[in-house]
Design a protein around this motif. Sequence first.
Motif, short mmCIF file in Angstrom:
data_model
loop_
_atom_site.label_atom_id
_atom_site.label_comp_id
_atom_site.label_asym_id
_atom_site.label_seq_id
_atom_site.Cartn_x
_atom_site.Cartn_y
_atom_site.Cartn_z
N ILE A 43 1.19 -1.24 -0.25
CA ILE A 43 0.36 0.03 -0.34
C ILE A 43 0.99 1.18 0.12
O ILE A 43 1.53 1.26 1.40
CB ILE A 43 -0.68 -0.33 0.58
N ALA A 44 1.01 2.37 -1.22
CA ALA A 44 1.55 2.97 -1.93
C ALA A 44 0.03 4.38 -1.19
O ALA A 44 0.08 4.36 -2.10
CB ALA A 44 3.08 3.21 -2.37
N GLY A 45 0.45 5.30 -0.18
CA GLY A 45 -0.54 6.40 -0.11
C GLY A 45 -2.05 6.04 -0.62
O GLY A 45 -2.50 4.70 0.10
N ILE A 66 -7.14 3.66 -3.02
CA ILE A 66 -7.86 3.57 -1.54
C ILE A 66 -8.71 5.23 -1.30
O ILE A 66 -7.42 5.89 -1.16
CB ILE A 66 -7.93 2.65 0.25
N SER A 67 -9.68 5.41 -0.79
CA SER A 67 -10.38 6.72 -0.10
C SER A 67 -11.00 6.79 -0.20
O SER A 67 -11.81 6.08 0.71
CB SER A 67 -11.02 7.15 -1.92
N ALA A 68 -11.20 8.34 1.30
CA ALA A 68 -12.69 8.22 1.99
C ALA A 68 -13.62 8.56 1.56
O ALA A 68 -14.16 8.73 0.50
CB ALA A 68 -11.88 9.35 3.08
N ASN A 70 -17.78 8.97 3.08
CA ASN A 70 -18.54 9.11 3.32
C ASN A 70 -19.49 8.76 4.89
O ASN A 70 -19.32 9.13 6.31
CB ASN A 70 -20.11 10.30 3.20
N PHE A 71 -19.29 8.06 4.26
CA PHE A 71 -19.13 6.15 6.10
C PHE A 71 -18.08 5.99 6.03
O PHE A 71 -18.21 4.77 6.87
CB PHE A 71 -20.25 6.10 5.25
N GLY A 72 -16.80 6.10 5.96
CA GLY A 72 -15.69 5.10 5.72
C GLY A 72 -14.39 5.42 4.68
O GLY A 72 -14.23 6.23 4.44
N THR A 73 -14.33 4.63 4.54
CA THR A 73 -13.45 4.41 3.18
C THR A 73 -14.03 3.41 1.79
O THR A 73 -15.46 2.53 2.24
CB THR A 73 -11.56 3.58 3.30
N ARG A 74 -13.90 4.11 0.57
CA ARG A 74 -14.30 2.96 0.04
C ARG A 74 -12.30 2.27 -0.88
O ARG A 74 -11.44 2.82 -1.24
CB ARG A 74 -14.68 3.91 -1.26
N VAL A 75 -12.44 0.84 -0.84
CA VAL A 75 -11.49 0.69 -2.52
C VAL A 75 -12.35 0.22 -4.21
O VAL A 75 -13.31 -0.97 -3.24
CB VAL A 75 -10.93 -0.52 -1.70
N ARG A 76 -11.56 0.92 -4.85
CA ARG A 76 -11.82 0.03 -6.37
C ARG A 76 -10.87 0.30 -6.87
O ARG A 76 -9.84 0.82 -6.46
CB ARG A 76 -12.94 0.91 -6.45
N GLY A 77 -10.84 -0.60 -7.57
CA GLY A 77 -10.17 -0.93 -8.71
C GLY A 77 -10.24 -2.27 -9.30
O GLY A 77 -11.20 -2.85 -10.27
N ARG A 78 -9.38 -2.94 -10.10
CA ARG A 78 -9.36 -4.12 -10.91
C ARG A 78 -8.87 -5.39 -10.48
O ARG A 78 -7.16 -5.12 -9.82
CB ARG A 78 -8.71 -4.21 -12.43
N ALA A 79 -9.37 -6.17 -10.62
CA ALA A 79 -8.89 -7.16 -10.26
C ALA A 79 -8.87 -8.33 -11.57
O ALA A 79 -9.91 -8.57 -12.24
CB ALA A 79 -9.78 -8.18 -9.11
#
Length: 151
Positions: A43-45, A66-68, A70-79
Amino acid sequence: MAFQPFGFRFEISSSLPTAKAKAAIRSKKTSIFDAKNGARGWIAGPFICLWFSAFDRYGPMLFGLISADNFGTRVRGRAGSDLNGVLMFTLLIPLMAWVVYKMISEGQATGRQLVVIGLVFLVGGPLIYWSAHRERKDAEPLVRFLRKTLA
């Protein structure tokens, strides 16, 4: 079903604050040099990269942001399967087109060289993309790892 050689999209929401979400992922992932298979990576930044094996660098991968929220954290991307290999092959296509153009314009290209280059990119390329599309779900355990860790 859409053609997805660059993996499938995922999005995970968590009620954890961003710093705690990153700490949870770091604490539960496998060490990079551990011989056992498991989710490992960095995890870098705001960026996250995960993969399975310490020895197989062409296996399933996950890239995300990984981004903030309103309700906490959201992780989005591609796998998907071998995302770095598919990306590198894609970046080589315009480079090889330029090299072939320069070879032809300077009279350095032979018919045999052009046939080999053509076979690699016209036959090998679709095979690489088809294989990556077919095996994209191999990265589903990495997405499940993130969902379980951030729950």
